[in-house]
Design an enzyme around this catalytic site. Structure first.
Site, PDB file in Angstrom:
ATOM      1  N   SER A 271      53.552  47.902  33.783  1.00 43.82           N
ATOM      2  CA  SER A 271      52.773  48.896  33.544  1.00 43.82           C
ATOM      3  C   SER A 271      53.671  50.044  32.748  1.00 43.82           C
ATOM      4  CB  SER A 271      52.298  50.089  34.885  1.00 43.82           C
ATOM      5  OG  SER A 271      51.577  50.907  34.837  1.00 43.82           O
TER       6      SER A 271
ATOM      7  N   ASP B 271      41.618  46.489  33.513  1.00 43.33           N
ATOM      8  CA  ASP B 271      42.178  45.945  34.810  1.00 43.33           C
ATOM      9  C   ASP B 271      42.100  46.737  36.007  1.00 43.33           C
ATOM     10  OD1 ASP B 271      44.239  47.725  34.719  1.00 43.33           O
ATOM     11  OD2 ASP B 271      45.999  46.489  34.259  1.00 43.33           O
TER      12      ASP B 271
ATOM     13  N   HIS C 206      45.321  45.668  38.258  1.00 43.59           N
ATOM     14  CA  HIS C 206      46.593  46.330  37.734  1.00 43.59           C
ATOM     15  C   HIS C 206      47.793  46.121  38.345  1.00 43.59           C
ATOM     16  CE1 HIS C 206      48.941  48.840  35.071  1.00 43.59           C
ATOM     17  NE2 HIS C 206      49.232  49.621  36.041  1.00 43.59           N
TER      18      HIS C 206
END
Length: 651
Positions: free
Chosen positions: A298, A558, A609
């Site tokens: 991320s 996602d 995610h």
């Protein structure tokens, strides 16, 4: 002597029925007749009640014990064995909070802890909500192939993944000393029973972006800093387990935790984070005579350094996240507006939109995920690269207002990414504007000479459109992310008619000091334009494309990051020499989202995610890179990202 009885029945007359000794025999007999009928009906009702057994699964019989059972299970899942010793302190804190004066006896809970550990060890892993039987499986398969640890590995967590603990010795925060205020069971108890103190400790100084007076929060250290968030909710632990099978340990595996609240400049200024990370990478290289594999999740995907064999960006937020915009504007995102009404009520009463907004705006680190590239990347008023052919609305309008708002309010207008960014800044306090200007940039730069100079400009480092990849021809780059889960992409907003932003009164007179550019000029807007804005949560329409859920226009991604941000730089942007001067090879792997319905976090094939960190597909990719067979990894696509990326205005 007379007696008056007054009764009101739903199907009776509203007149009073008065009895006294002078009433006629006829009236008395009528009353006796009515009384007899009622008594007879009551007997029949009682007999039917006795004959009809109560079903065991009736609501009143099962809901209360079910609630108790659920509470016990949740407590069993969330409480670490080591937390048992803290129960006494937590209960004392609860009593103090409610000003209850009871002296609790000292109780030794060490034996309870040992029994707790023994009981937990006998429970099948699948019921701990953390595992589904694939633990160590990928690692064992690689070990069976004769593969073992080859390159040292560094793991860089994403935003909110690293646990944060208090190091303040001020009397107000002494009860928190060395306690986790982010992550772990203690966080839940502090947020529940000591919310104001918790917010005070977690907020950063809005002017400096550093520690506020008297409070000091630092990132937890070690592998456990981001292995799990709370007991039963894993983060990096699945990957660590499989790496351990192929001979990784603390000698060749390092997790690089950081205080994700800070801007990247302040992260280096206060904690020396990047200097320490650079030293760690160079130390691995010197000690083991091998380059390092960096795997970042991320927001962590913005870290790129020398002495790197391969960089694996997991669900990278390369071009930003739409929810970062809405969070700074109104303290909202899909996760808050799509809760059920009861959940929304509880959230607002317990942790209001204003409180969330205040926290978000003090956490400069999350501003690194502001969307980048403006309308050249994200689209204009007529179309966006990721619009589908039958779209009723374009995602190019990042923020839209419904017709009634556009007609009746003097200021609202539909906005692309460019206009939305300016508008959000106008509706945030001057200190936030200055923080953004001195730490980040969000444009697109095509001039190669300027890009070279940007290598020395820290405000450009988080924007891949204004900063180049390192000049490292032998380095490998892997973009790995999930696809197939609806993701917030753009928004319908509404405006409150009579509510105004807290900072609207001060904005007109504020004068910025030492501002490097125009971002910190005081916003020029009147009272009407400073009205409170919020996601139009009442607007839902599943019949159109893109679907609208509670004011959020859904797109591809996602579940958190839009597909354009995940993959556009990987398949197109970094193919250009201006942003990739060494021609680093970029391999893109899309993992389809195929969750198992009865698994709490989707099972081995999820691509959410966060949950992607526990997927089999990701573990296989990381182990291939780490054990020296990264050449086996090939491009894999399950979305239309290549077609979307070609529509972007790169040149």
């Amino acid at each position: 002597m007379s007696m008056v009885l007054t009764k009101r029945k739903s199907n009776w007359s509203d007149t009073d029925l008065t009895l006294n000794d002078t009433k006629s025999t006829h009236e008395r007999s009528k009353l006796n007749e009515v009384t007899g009928v009622l008594e007879q009906e009551l007997k029949v009702f009682r007999s039917r009640t006795k004959q009809t057994p109560q079903r065991f699964f009736s609501a009143r019989h099962i809901l209360f014990p079910l609630g108790i059972l659920l509470g016990v299970l949740l407590g069993f899942i969330l409480i670490e064995p080591s937390d048992i010793k803290d129960i006494h302190n937590q209960f004392s804190l609860f009593l103090d909070y409610h000003e209850i004066s009871i002296k609790l006896p000292d109780i030794d809970l060490s034996s309870v802890e040992s029994e707790w550990n023994r009981l937990r060890s006998n429970i099948p892993e699948v019921w701990k909500l953390a595992n589904d039987g694939r633990e160590f499986k990928v690692g064992e398969e690689f070990k069976a192939r004769g593969l073992s640890a080859h390159y040292p590995v560094i793991l860089v967590p994403g935003i909110v993944s690293t646990g944060l603990e208090s190091w303040s010795t001020h009397p107000d925060f002494r009860p928190f000393f060395r306690e986790k205020l982010w992550g772990g069971f203690n966080m839940l108890s502090q947020v529940t029973f000591n919310k104001e103190k918790w917010i005070s400790a977690m907020m950063l100084d809005p002017i400096t972006g550093l520690d506020p007076p008297d409070a000091k929060i630092r990132a937890a250290e070690g592998i456990n800093a981001a292995s799990t968030f709370i007991q039963g909710y894993w983060l990096w632990s699945k990957i660590i387990e499989n790496l351990a099978v192929v001979n990784y340990d603390t000698n060749n595996l390092y997790l690089a935790p950081y205080d994700w609240r800070l801007s990247f400049w302040n992260l280096e200024e206060r904690d020396g984070y990047f200097s320490k990370l650079k030293t760690t990478i160079e130390g691995f290289k010197k000690r083991q005579n091998k380059k390092v594999v960096v795997a970042a999740h991320s927001m962590g995907s913005t870290v790129l350094l020398n002495h790197i064999e391969a960089f694996v960006a997991i669900a990278g937020t390369h071009l930003g996240v739409a929810k970062a915009m809405s969070a700074f504007l109104s303290g909202e995102m899909k996760d808050t507006v799509q809760m059920n009404p009861v959940g929304v009520y509880v959230l607002e009463r317990f942790f209001s939109r204003k409180e969330r907004q205040k926290l978000f705006r003090s956490w400069a680190g999350s501003a690194s995920m502001w969307i980048k590239g403006g309308r050249d990347i994200w689209g204009n008023w007529t179309h966006a690269p990721d619009d589908e052919s039958d779209s009723a609305y374009t995602h190019g309008k990042l923020i839209s207002f419904r017709g009634s708002q556009l007609i009746n309010d003097t200021n609202p207008r539909n906005m692309t990414a460019d206009e939305a960014g300016t508008w959000i800044l106008e509706h945030t306090p001057p200190y936030f504007q200055k923080m953004m200007a001195t730490n980040y940039s969000f444009g697109i730069e095509r001039d190669e000479e300027i890009l070279k100079r940007n290598d020395f400009d820290h405000t450009k480092w988080t924007n891949p459109l204004e900063h180049r990849l390192p000049n490292a021809p032998s380095m490998k780059f892997y973009c790995v992310y999930g696809h197939g889960k609806e993701t917030e992409r753009s928004y319908w907003y509404a405006r409150a008619p009579d509510t105004f932003d807290d900072h609207s009164g001060e904005a007109a007179d504020h004068v910025c000091v030492d501002s490097p550019n125009d971002y910190c000029k005081p916003p020029k807007f009147d009272i009407s334009s400073s009205r409170m804005s919020f996601i139009d949560a009442e607007y839902t329409d599943d019949s159109v494309n893109p679907k609208i859920r509670n004011g959020v226009k859904m797109g591809e991604g996602d579940g958190t990051v839009s597909l354009l941000s995940l993959g556009a730089m990987c398949v197109e942007g970094w193919k250009r020499r201006r942003w990739n001067p060494a021609g680093i090879n970029i391999t893109t792997v899309e993992l389809p989202h195929k969750p198992v319905p009865n698994m709490p976090r989707g099972g081995a094939n999820t691509s959410d995610h966060v949950d992607i960190l526990g997927s089999t597909g990701l573990s296989e990719i990381l182990l291939k890179v780490a054990t020296g067979v990264g050449n086996e990894i090939e491009d894999r696509f399950v979305s239309n990202i290549r077609e979307y990326a070609k529509k972007i205005k790169w040149d």
